[in-house]
Design an enzyme around this catalytic site. Structure first.
Site, mmCIF file in Angstrom:
data_model
loop_
_atom_site.group_PDB
_atom_site.id
_atom_site.type_symbol
_atom_site.label_atom_id
_atom_site.label_comp_id
_atom_site.label_asym_id
_atom_site.label_seq_id
_atom_site.Cartn_x
_atom_site.Cartn_y
_atom_site.Cartn_z
ATOM 1 N N SER A 104 0.879 -1.307 0.148
ATOM 2 C CA SER A 104 -0.100 0.134 0.096
ATOM 3 C C SER A 104 0.955 1.353 0.041
ATOM 4 O O SER A 104 0.480 2.453 -0.275
ATOM 5 C CB SER A 104 -1.053 -0.009 1.235
ATOM 6 O OG SER A 104 -0.146 0.211 2.390
ATOM 7 N N HIS A 136 -3.868 13.523 3.067
ATOM 8 C CA HIS A 136 -3.539 13.413 1.586
ATOM 9 C C HIS A 136 -4.288 14.692 0.777
ATOM 10 O O HIS A 136 -5.227 15.197 1.216
ATOM 11 C CB HIS A 136 -4.164 11.927 0.932
ATOM 12 C CG HIS A 136 -3.180 11.085 1.161
ATOM 13 N ND1 HIS A 136 -3.381 9.989 2.492
ATOM 14 C CD2 HIS A 136 -1.974 10.399 0.941
ATOM 15 C CE1 HIS A 136 -2.435 9.233 2.537
ATOM 16 N NE2 HIS A 136 -1.628 9.195 1.585
ATOM 17 N N LYS A 140 -7.052 12.441 -4.067
ATOM 18 C CA LYS A 140 -7.252 11.043 -3.571
ATOM 19 C C LYS A 140 -8.470 10.499 -3.836
ATOM 20 O O LYS A 140 -9.278 10.955 -3.151
ATOM 21 C CB LYS A 140 -6.338 10.936 -2.521
ATOM 22 C CG LYS A 140 -6.039 9.449 -2.279
ATOM 23 C CD LYS A 140 -5.057 9.176 -0.842
ATOM 24 C CE LYS A 140 -4.918 7.855 -0.488
ATOM 25 N NZ LYS A 140 -4.299 6.976 -1.756
HETATM 26 P P1 NAD Z 1 -3.776 8.810 -11.047
HETATM 27 O O1 NAD Z 1 -5.608 9.144 -11.324
HETATM 28 O O2 NAD Z 1 -3.253 10.137 -11.472
HETATM 29 O O3 NAD Z 1 -3.322 7.802 -12.401
HETATM 30 C C1 NAD Z 1 -3.943 6.700 -12.553
HETATM 31 C C2 NAD Z 1 -3.690 6.260 -13.968
HETATM 32 O O4 NAD Z 1 -4.294 5.011 -14.197
HETATM 33 C C3 NAD Z 1 -4.604 7.276 -14.859
HETATM 34 O O5 NAD Z 1 -3.539 7.726 -15.693
HETATM 35 C C4 NAD Z 1 -5.784 6.453 -15.439
HETATM 36 O O6 NAD Z 1 -5.757 6.647 -16.801
HETATM 37 C C5 NAD Z 1 -4.926 4.969 -15.522
HETATM 38 N N1 NAD Z 1 -5.981 3.849 -15.507
HETATM 39 C C6 NAD Z 1 -6.977 3.765 -15.103
HETATM 40 N N2 NAD Z 1 -7.487 2.537 -15.488
HETATM 41 C C7 NAD Z 1 -6.705 1.944 -15.982
HETATM 42 C C8 NAD Z 1 -6.475 0.564 -16.618
HETATM 43 N N3 NAD Z 1 -7.484 -0.328 -16.389
HETATM 44 N N4 NAD Z 1 -5.303 0.485 -17.302
HETATM 45 C C9 NAD Z 1 -4.285 1.048 -17.417
HETATM 46 N N5 NAD Z 1 -4.475 2.188 -16.792
HETATM 47 C C10 NAD Z 1 -5.490 2.698 -16.132
HETATM 48 O O7 NAD Z 1 -3.559 8.310 -9.805
HETATM 49 P P2 NAD Z 1 -2.183 8.095 -9.088
HETATM 50 O O8 NAD Z 1 -2.098 9.324 -7.988
HETATM 51 O O9 NAD Z 1 -0.914 7.983 -9.905
HETATM 52 O O10 NAD Z 1 -2.194 6.932 -8.054
HETATM 53 C C11 NAD Z 1 -2.618 5.573 -8.709
HETATM 54 C C12 NAD Z 1 -2.694 4.570 -7.875
HETATM 55 O O11 NAD Z 1 -1.524 4.276 -6.718
HETATM 56 C C13 NAD Z 1 -3.743 4.885 -6.563
HETATM 57 O O12 NAD Z 1 -4.601 3.783 -6.393
HETATM 58 C C14 NAD Z 1 -2.818 5.338 -5.566
HETATM 59 O O13 NAD Z 1 -3.718 5.271 -4.404
HETATM 60 C C15 NAD Z 1 -1.814 4.498 -5.413
HETATM 61 N N6 NAD Z 1 -0.683 4.879 -4.879
HETATM 62 C C16 NAD Z 1 0.083 3.994 -4.142
HETATM 63 C C17 NAD Z 1 1.211 4.159 -3.828
HETATM 64 C C18 NAD Z 1 2.213 3.141 -3.055
HETATM 65 O O14 NAD Z 1 3.282 3.481 -2.687
HETATM 66 N N7 NAD Z 1 1.582 1.926 -3.058
HETATM 67 C C19 NAD Z 1 1.758 5.660 -3.667
HETATM 68 C C20 NAD Z 1 1.007 6.516 -4.450
HETATM 69 C C21 NAD Z 1 -0.161 6.262 -5.001
#
Ligand code: NAD
Length: 228
Positions: A104, A136, A140
């Site tokens: 996560s 956050h 988010k």
């Molecule tokens: P964001 O909304 O900026 O980017 C998500 C991207 O995924 C978008 O460009 C969207 O078009 C794309 N997307 C959606 N459905 C898709 C699919 N089926 N196939 C391919 N691409 C698809 O979000 P973000 O801030 O980059 O965060 C993305 C995820 O990562 C969230 O769930 C966030 O909570 C998580 N996150 C996790 C960590 C970690 O360390 N684990 C850190 C930051 C964010």
């Protein structure tokens, strides 16, 4: 491309984390971003020519990602949060056949916070009541954060009771997590501040290099860091 390069498929490439992973990977001589997918792009063909896929997209994409991993036998690094119980089950089932690192939060500091939280709750005992506060940015989508849920699971495993979580959404805060232990006449707080998304990208790329050639299984960042 060098023989030692790890070829990465980036899923969610157009998003905030996708862009950050691409930027950080430019400074890593052992990583090649070999393919990129965003919403609407088919994942399986892109996965075929890579060693490992890094997913920072949306929870709904996990079925297609797991199907592609099963078809191609490739490793997965899953950073996306907010999966339902059913989606989590899909990840666990896929891990019987493919090595998966699910975290996560990929930051090294947060994973040490996980470790310290476990130690603190064991040492402080029942006189101290734990709670979690997470903050956050307003964009988010999920609340509580995946990191707060992981902290709650760690506390719950020791305390066997529900842990209150306060979620605050304001400004452009990258991520703040505090575990508060309130005791009789004293309070202990453990806080992590994320200054930039680069820390998550660094950890995900570290996991991508670690997971290559591991046997199938569901791994955490604590495994990657050798903390368990
Ligand atoms: P964001 O909304 O900026 O980017 C998500 C991207 O995924 C978008 O460009 C969207 O078009 C794309 N997307 C959606 N459905 C898709 C699919 N089926 N196939 C391919 N691409 C698809 O979000 P973000 O801030 O980059 O965060 C993305 C995820 O990562 C969230 O769930 C966030 O909570 C998580 N996150 C996790 C960590 C970690 O360390 N684990 C850190 C930051 C964010």
């Amino acid at each position: 491309m060098k023989k030692s390069d790890v070829r990465v498929l980036l899923i969610g490439a157009a998003g905030r984390m996708g862009k950050t992973v691409r930027d950080v990977a430019r400074n890593d001589p052992n990583i090649q971003i070999a393919a990129q997918c965003d919403l609407g792009d088919p994942i399986e063909p892109a996965m075929k020519n890579c060693d490992v896929a890094i997913d920072f997209s949306q929870a709904d994409s996990i079925d297609e990602i797991c199907r592609a991993a099963l078809q191609t036998g490739k490793s997965l690094i899953i950073g996306t949060t907010g999966h339902s119980q059913q989606q989590r089950k899909t990840i666990e089932e896929t891990a019987h056949c493919a090595p998966i690192v699910l975290a996560s939060n990929f930051s090294v500091g947060v994973n040490v916070l996980f470790w310290l939280t476990q130690k603190a709750t064991e040492l402080l005992g029942c006189d101290f009541n734990p709670e979690i506060v997470e903050t956050h940015h307003k964009m988010k989508k999920d609340a509580p954060s995946g990191t707060a849920k992981t902290l709650a699971e760690i506390l719950k495993a020791v305390r066997n009771s529900e842990i209150p979580i306060q979620s605050i959404r304001e400004g452009d805060v990258v991520g703040e997590h505090t575990v508060i232990f309130r005791g009789p006449g004293e309070r202990l707080e453990l806080t992590h501040h994320a200054a930039s998304r680069g820390i998550f990208a660094l950890g995900a790329l570290r996991a991508a290099k670690w997971v290559i050639n591991k046997p199938p299984g569901l791994y955490s960042m604590l495994d990657v860091l050798g903390l368990q």
